[in-house]
Design a protein around this motif. Structure first.
Motif, PDB file in Angstrom:
ATOM      1  N   ALA A  44       0.811  -1.215   0.000  1.00 27.87           N
ATOM      2  CA  ALA A  44       0.000   0.000   0.000  1.00 27.87           C
ATOM      3  C   ALA A  44       0.848   1.270   0.000  1.00 27.87           C
ATOM      4  N   ALA A  45       2.172   1.114  -0.016  1.00 24.46           N
ATOM      5  CA  ALA A  45       3.115   2.244   0.027  1.00 24.46           C
ATOM      6  C   ALA A  45       2.959   3.067   1.306  1.00 24.46           C
ATOM      7  N   MET A  46       2.657   2.394   2.412  1.00 25.26           N
ATOM      8  CA  MET A  46       2.496   3.056   3.715  1.00 25.26           C
ATOM      9  C   MET A  46       3.773   2.831   4.528  1.00 25.26           C
ATOM     10  N   PHE A  47       4.834   3.487   4.105  1.00 27.88           N
ATOM     11  CA  PHE A  47       6.156   3.190   4.641  1.00 27.88           C
ATOM     12  C   PHE A  47       6.377   3.766   6.038  1.00 27.88           C
ATOM     13  N   GLU A  48       5.712   4.853   6.365  1.00 33.36           N
ATOM     14  CA  GLU A  48       5.833   5.389   7.724  1.00 33.36           C
ATOM     15  C   GLU A  48       5.271   4.402   8.735  1.00 33.36           C
ATOM     16  N   GLU A  49       4.178   3.743   8.373  1.00 33.40           N
ATOM     17  CA  GLU A  49       3.583   2.758   9.276  1.00 33.40           C
ATOM     18  C   GLU A  49       4.493   1.540   9.440  1.00 33.40           C
ATOM     19  N   ILE A  50       5.171   1.128   8.373  1.00 33.50           N
ATOM     20  CA  ILE A  50       6.089  -0.012   8.461  1.00 33.50           C
ATOM     21  C   ILE A  50       7.215   0.272   9.445  1.00 33.50           C
ATOM     22  N   THR A  51       7.752   1.483   9.390  1.00 40.40           N
ATOM     23  CA  THR A  51       8.931   1.825  10.190  1.00 40.40           C
ATOM     24  C   THR A  51       8.570   2.446  11.540  1.00 40.40           C
ATOM     25  N   ALA A  52       7.306   2.381  11.917  1.00 44.98           N
ATOM     26  CA  ALA A  52       6.872   2.922  13.205  1.00 44.98           C
ATOM     27  C   ALA A  52       7.387   2.050  14.354  1.00 44.98           C
ATOM     28  N   PRO A  53       7.524   2.620  15.553  1.00 43.18           N
ATOM     29  CA  PRO A  53       8.057   1.864  16.698  1.00 43.18           C
ATOM     30  C   PRO A  53       7.208   0.671  17.119  1.00 43.18           C
ATOM     31  N   ASP A  54       5.931   0.629  16.721  1.00 41.83           N
ATOM     32  CA  ASP A  54       5.110  -0.531  17.084  1.00 41.83           C
ATOM     33  C   ASP A  54       5.206  -1.657  16.051  1.00 41.83           C
ATOM     34  N   MET A  55       6.040  -1.447  15.013  1.00 41.05           N
ATOM     35  CA  MET A  55       6.234  -2.468  13.984  1.00 41.05           C
ATOM     36  C   MET A  55       7.690  -2.911  13.852  1.00 41.05           C
ATOM     37  N   MET A  56       8.614  -2.008  14.146  1.00 44.42           N
ATOM     38  CA  MET A  56      10.020  -2.245  13.813  1.00 44.42           C
ATOM     39  C   MET A  56      10.919  -1.832  14.971  1.00 44.42           C
ATOM     40  N   ALA A  57      11.969  -2.603  15.203  1.00 42.24           N
ATOM     41  CA  ALA A  57      12.944  -2.285  16.244  1.00 42.24           C
ATOM     42  C   ALA A  57      13.751  -1.043  15.862  1.00 42.24           C
ATOM     43  N   ASP A  58      14.532  -0.545  16.813  1.00 42.19           N
ATOM     44  CA  ASP A  58      15.212   0.738  16.625  1.00 42.19           C
ATOM     45  C   ASP A  58      16.260   0.723  15.518  1.00 42.19           C
ATOM     46  N   ASP A  59      16.967  -0.382  15.338  1.00 41.35           N
ATOM     47  CA  ASP A  59      18.097  -0.392  14.406  1.00 41.35           C
ATOM     48  C   ASP A  59      18.015  -1.595  13.465  1.00 41.35           C
ATOM     49  N   PRO A  60      17.018  -1.618  12.577  1.00 38.16           N
ATOM     50  CA  PRO A  60      16.882  -2.763  11.671  1.00 38.16           C
ATOM     51  C   PRO A  60      18.018  -2.814  10.653  1.00 38.16           C
ATOM     52  N   LYS A  61      18.322  -4.024  10.211  1.00 34.78           N
ATOM     53  CA  LYS A  61      19.350  -4.230   9.182  1.00 34.78           C
ATOM     54  C   LYS A  61      18.776  -5.135   8.094  1.00 34.78           C
ATOM     55  N   TYR A  62      18.814  -4.648   6.867  1.00 31.54           N
ATOM     56  CA  TYR A  62      18.313  -5.397   5.719  1.00 31.54           C
ATOM     57  C   TYR A  62      19.484  -5.887   4.873  1.00 31.54           C
ATOM     58  N   HIS A  63      19.369  -7.129   4.381  1.00 30.17           N
ATOM     59  CA  HIS A  63      20.335  -7.710   3.445  1.00 30.17           C
ATOM     60  C   HIS A  63      19.536  -8.174   2.228  1.00 30.17           C
ATOM     61  N   ILE A  64      19.825  -7.609   1.054  1.00 34.79           N
ATOM     62  CA  ILE A  64      18.984  -7.819  -0.126  1.00 34.79           C
ATOM     63  C   ILE A  64      19.853  -8.263  -1.296  1.00 34.79           C
ATOM     64  N   THR A  65      19.418  -9.318  -1.992  1.00 32.66           N
ATOM     65  CA  THR A  65      20.233  -9.896  -3.066  1.00 32.66           C
ATOM     66  C   THR A  65      19.559  -9.800  -4.431  1.00 32.66           C
ATOM     67  N   TRP A  66      18.675  -8.833  -4.636  1.00 32.68           N
ATOM     68  CA  TRP A  66      18.044  -8.674  -5.942  1.00 32.68           C
ATOM     69  C   TRP A  66      19.058  -8.169  -6.958  1.00 32.68           C
ATOM     70  N   GLY A  67      18.867  -8.565  -8.224  1.00 29.24           N
ATOM     71  CA  GLY A  67      19.736  -8.069  -9.285  1.00 29.24           C
ATOM     72  C   GLY A  67      21.167  -8.554  -9.129  1.00 29.24           C
ATOM     73  N   ASP A  68      22.093  -7.816  -9.727  1.00 26.36           N
ATOM     74  CA  ASP A  68      23.499  -8.220  -9.736  1.00 26.36           C
ATOM     75  C   ASP A  68      24.316  -7.618  -8.604  1.00 26.36           C
ATOM     76  N   SER A  69      23.728  -6.724  -7.829  1.00 26.00           N
ATOM     77  CA  SER A  69      24.498  -6.001  -6.810  1.00 26.00           C
ATOM     78  C   SER A  69      23.808  -6.081  -5.454  1.00 26.00           C
ATOM     79  N   PRO A  70      24.088  -7.128  -4.679  1.00 27.58           N
ATOM     80  CA  PRO A  70      23.510  -7.215  -3.331  1.00 27.58           C
ATOM     81  C   PRO A  70      23.880  -5.983  -2.505  1.00 27.58           C
ATOM     82  N   PHE A  71      23.002  -5.620  -1.586  1.00 26.78           N
ATOM     83  CA  PHE A  71      23.260  -4.425  -0.789  1.00 26.78           C
ATOM     84  C   PHE A  71      22.632  -4.575   0.587  1.00 26.78           C
ATOM     85  N   GLN A  72      23.001  -3.651   1.475  1.00 29.41           N
ATOM     86  CA  GLN A  72      22.483  -3.640   2.832  1.00 29.41           C
ATOM     87  C   GLN A  72      21.863  -2.280   3.132  1.00 29.41           C
TER      88      GLN A  72
END
Length: 204
Positions: A44-72
């Motif tokens: 739904a493109a509701m990104f503020e709600e995703i990153t709110a304190p009742d959904m996400m911890a203080d220091d999340p870390k993402y590891h993503i391997t889409w395409g040819d250049s994985p990133f964090q």
């Protein structure tokens, strides 16, 4: 004309809710509801709600391997910016094999991306036509760690590139980003009506 893919978007989190209904642990149930809600908020493109304190911890870390250049990606602001940068790409999942534990979620699925060549190139896909409409599909494993408050602490997204297909499709089969956002918002509203406000918040 309704796209033949709309039903898949409506039902993309059915496996998660079916597991929720079979699960007894309050922590595991809260993790599953967070996961269910997160995916629909993202659609739904509701990104503020995703990153709110009742959904996400203080220091999340993402590891993503889409395409040819994985990133964090690190931090709530980084996660918000990552989602905002994806652009007008329609995303959904199907065929999920999902499990939940104290540490979080493991979900193997078919992951689908539909958009123009221009948008898909931004996230590393190689397509021929900038103005062509493409459906990208691959088998992926989502490993989402959670803390003991049922808050997301990161995402580890692994793609089996041997399964990757990129198919140019008829524009008549397109789902617009606006329509997909509507579908996800419908799902969110129905769940809140069914489960009540703040249904995703873990209560010991």
């Amino acid at each position: 004309m309704t796209s033949k893919y709309e039903a898949e978007v409506y039902h993309c989190m059915d496996s998660t809710f079916e597991l929720y209904e079979r699960t007894e642990s309050p922590l595991h149930r809260a993790i599953l509801l967070n996961y269910w809600r997160h995916v629909h908020l993202e659609g739904a493109a509701m990104f503020e709600e995703i990153t709110a304190p009742d959904m996400m911890a203080d220091d999340p870390k993402y590891h993503i391997t889409w395409g040819d250049s994985p990133f964090q990606v690190e931090g709530r602001k980084g996660v918000f910016d990552f989602y905002s940068s994806i652009g007008d790409i329609v995303l959904w999942n199907s065929g999920d094999k999902i499990a939940v534990a104290d540490w979080g979620i493991a979900d193997e699925m078919w992951f689908h991306q539909m958009s123009t060549g221009t948008e898909l190139k931004k996230i590393g896909h190689k397509v021929e036509k900038d103005d062509g409409l493409y459906l990208v599909s691959s088998r992926q494993a989502f490993i989402w760690p959670y803390n003991d408050q049922a808050l997301l602490t990161g995402e580890h997204l692994y793609e089996d590139k041997s399964t990757l297909t990129i198919e140019e499709i008829d524009p008549a089969e397109a789902m617009t980003p606006a329509r997909v956002r509507e579908i996800h918002k419908e799902c969110l509203a129905e769940m809140e009506a069914r489960m009540g406000p703040n249904y995703w918040v873990y209560r010991r």
